[in-house]
Design an enzyme around this catalytic site. Structure first.
Site, PDB file in Angstrom:
ATOM      1  N   HIS A   1       0.845  -1.201   0.000  1.00 34.89           N
ATOM      2  CA  HIS A   1       0.000   0.000   0.000  1.00 34.89           C
ATOM      3  C   HIS A   1       0.884   1.255   0.000  1.00 34.89           C
ATOM      4  O   HIS A   1       0.595   2.228  -0.704  1.00 34.89           O
ATOM      5  CB  HIS A   1      -0.930  -0.019   1.198  1.00 34.89           C
ATOM      6  CG  HIS A   1      -2.061   0.950   1.104  1.00 34.89           C
ATOM      7  ND1 HIS A   1      -3.044   1.003   2.043  1.00 34.89           N
ATOM      8  CD2 HIS A   1      -2.368   1.909   0.199  1.00 34.89           C
ATOM      9  CE1 HIS A   1      -3.909   1.955   1.724  1.00 34.89           C
ATOM     10  NE2 HIS A   1      -3.514   2.519   0.598  1.00 34.89           N
TER      11      HIS A   1
ATOM     12  N   GLU B   1       2.160   1.736  -3.466  1.00 32.76           N
ATOM     13  CA  GLU B   1       1.084   2.284  -4.312  1.00 32.76           C
ATOM     14  C   GLU B   1       1.041   3.807  -4.184  1.00 32.76           C
ATOM     15  O   GLU B   1       0.930   4.527  -5.167  1.00 32.76           O
ATOM     16  CB  GLU B   1      -0.256   1.678  -3.905  1.00 32.76           C
ATOM     17  CG  GLU B   1      -1.467   2.332  -4.532  1.00 32.76           C
ATOM     18  CD  GLU B   1      -2.684   2.293  -3.633  1.00 32.76           C
ATOM     19  OE1 GLU B   1      -3.294   3.363  -3.422  1.00 32.76           O
ATOM     20  OE2 GLU B   1      -3.027   1.195  -3.148  1.00 32.76           O
ATOM     21  N   HIS B   2       1.131   4.303  -2.955  1.00 36.29           N
ATOM     22  CA  HIS B   2       1.092   5.746  -2.716  1.00 36.29           C
ATOM     23  C   HIS B   2       2.342   6.447  -3.248  1.00 36.29           C
ATOM     24  O   HIS B   2       2.252   7.491  -3.897  1.00 36.29           O
ATOM     25  CB  HIS B   2       0.957   6.038  -1.219  1.00 36.29           C
ATOM     26  CG  HIS B   2      -0.435   5.953  -0.718  1.00 36.29           C
ATOM     27  ND1 HIS B   2      -1.103   7.012  -0.177  1.00 36.29           N
ATOM     28  CD2 HIS B   2      -1.307   4.908  -0.662  1.00 36.29           C
ATOM     29  CE1 HIS B   2      -2.320   6.641   0.184  1.00 36.29           C
ATOM     30  NE2 HIS B   2      -2.467   5.361  -0.099  1.00 36.29           N
TER      31      HIS B   2
ATOM     32  N   GLU C   1      -6.598   6.689   5.925  1.00 34.07           N
ATOM     33  CA  GLU C   1      -7.534   5.901   5.113  1.00 34.07           C
ATOM     34  C   GLU C   1      -8.144   4.782   5.946  1.00 34.07           C
ATOM     35  O   GLU C   1      -9.341   4.522   5.866  1.00 34.07           O
ATOM     36  CB  GLU C   1      -6.805   5.276   3.919  1.00 34.07           C
ATOM     37  CG  GLU C   1      -6.468   6.230   2.809  1.00 34.07           C
ATOM     38  CD  GLU C   1      -5.745   5.544   1.665  1.00 34.07           C
ATOM     39  OE1 GLU C   1      -5.845   4.310   1.532  1.00 34.07           O
ATOM     40  OE2 GLU C   1      -5.054   6.253   0.920  1.00 34.07           O
TER      41      GLU C   1
END
Length: 161
Positions: free
Chosen positions: A78, A81-82, A158
């Site tokens: 994750h 991804e960012h 998130e």
């Protein structure tokens, strides 16, 4: 009339194969045109042309997600991804892609257990620039160490939202 082109760039997911080329199942009611291409680097591409659409869409799916993370680094997929979408060698302006895409379309990325997907839609006129900016995520991302802490906080926000 503007044409919409969907580029489903599939990194590791195999398509239905028949005679060494993909067999694309299509409804008799589906007016879209499809074409499968495999690039020299092995990337599988499914092109879809929709003569009635006014936007272009691109989706890249990488067959790597949280399940492939080392035990001592949960959340790494994750985080990557960012970080990929922050800046690249060609486009070093931090969050430049987001400013561009927010002015002409929308972007979404998702990390799951077995894959990570990146997709965007934009006005067809901007497809070439959008593809160039997007491809740089994977060709030459900057991955600055100074961005890691900021993205960890974004990911935490998130999960707690």
């Amino acid at each position: 009339m503007l044409r919409r082109i969907f580029l489903f760039l599939i990194a590791s997911f195999p398509l239905c194969m028949a005679n060494a080329s993909p067999y694309i199942l299509k409804s008799s009611h589906d007016f879209r045109e499809y074409e499968y291409v495999e690039l020299e680097n092995g990337l599988q591409v499914l092109l879809c042309s929709d003569p009635f659409a006014e936007m272009a869409s691109v989706s890249l799916v990488v067959a790597a997600g949280s399940r492939q993370e080392p035990e001592n680094a949960p959340g790494l997929a994750h985080l990557l991804e960012h970080l990929l979408s922050r800046a690249s060698t060609k486009y070093p302006d931090d969050y430049g892609f987001f400013r561009f895409i927010n002015s002409v379309g929308r972007y979404r990325a998702t990390t799951r257990s077995s894959f990570t997907s990146y997709s965007f839609s934009l006005k067809s006129f901007y497809l070439k620039e959008g593809l160039d900016r997007f491809s740089q995520f994977f060709i030459a991302p900057l991955l600055l160490g100074s961005d890691i802490e900021e993205e960890w906080y974004a990911i935490h926000a998130e999960y707690t939202a």
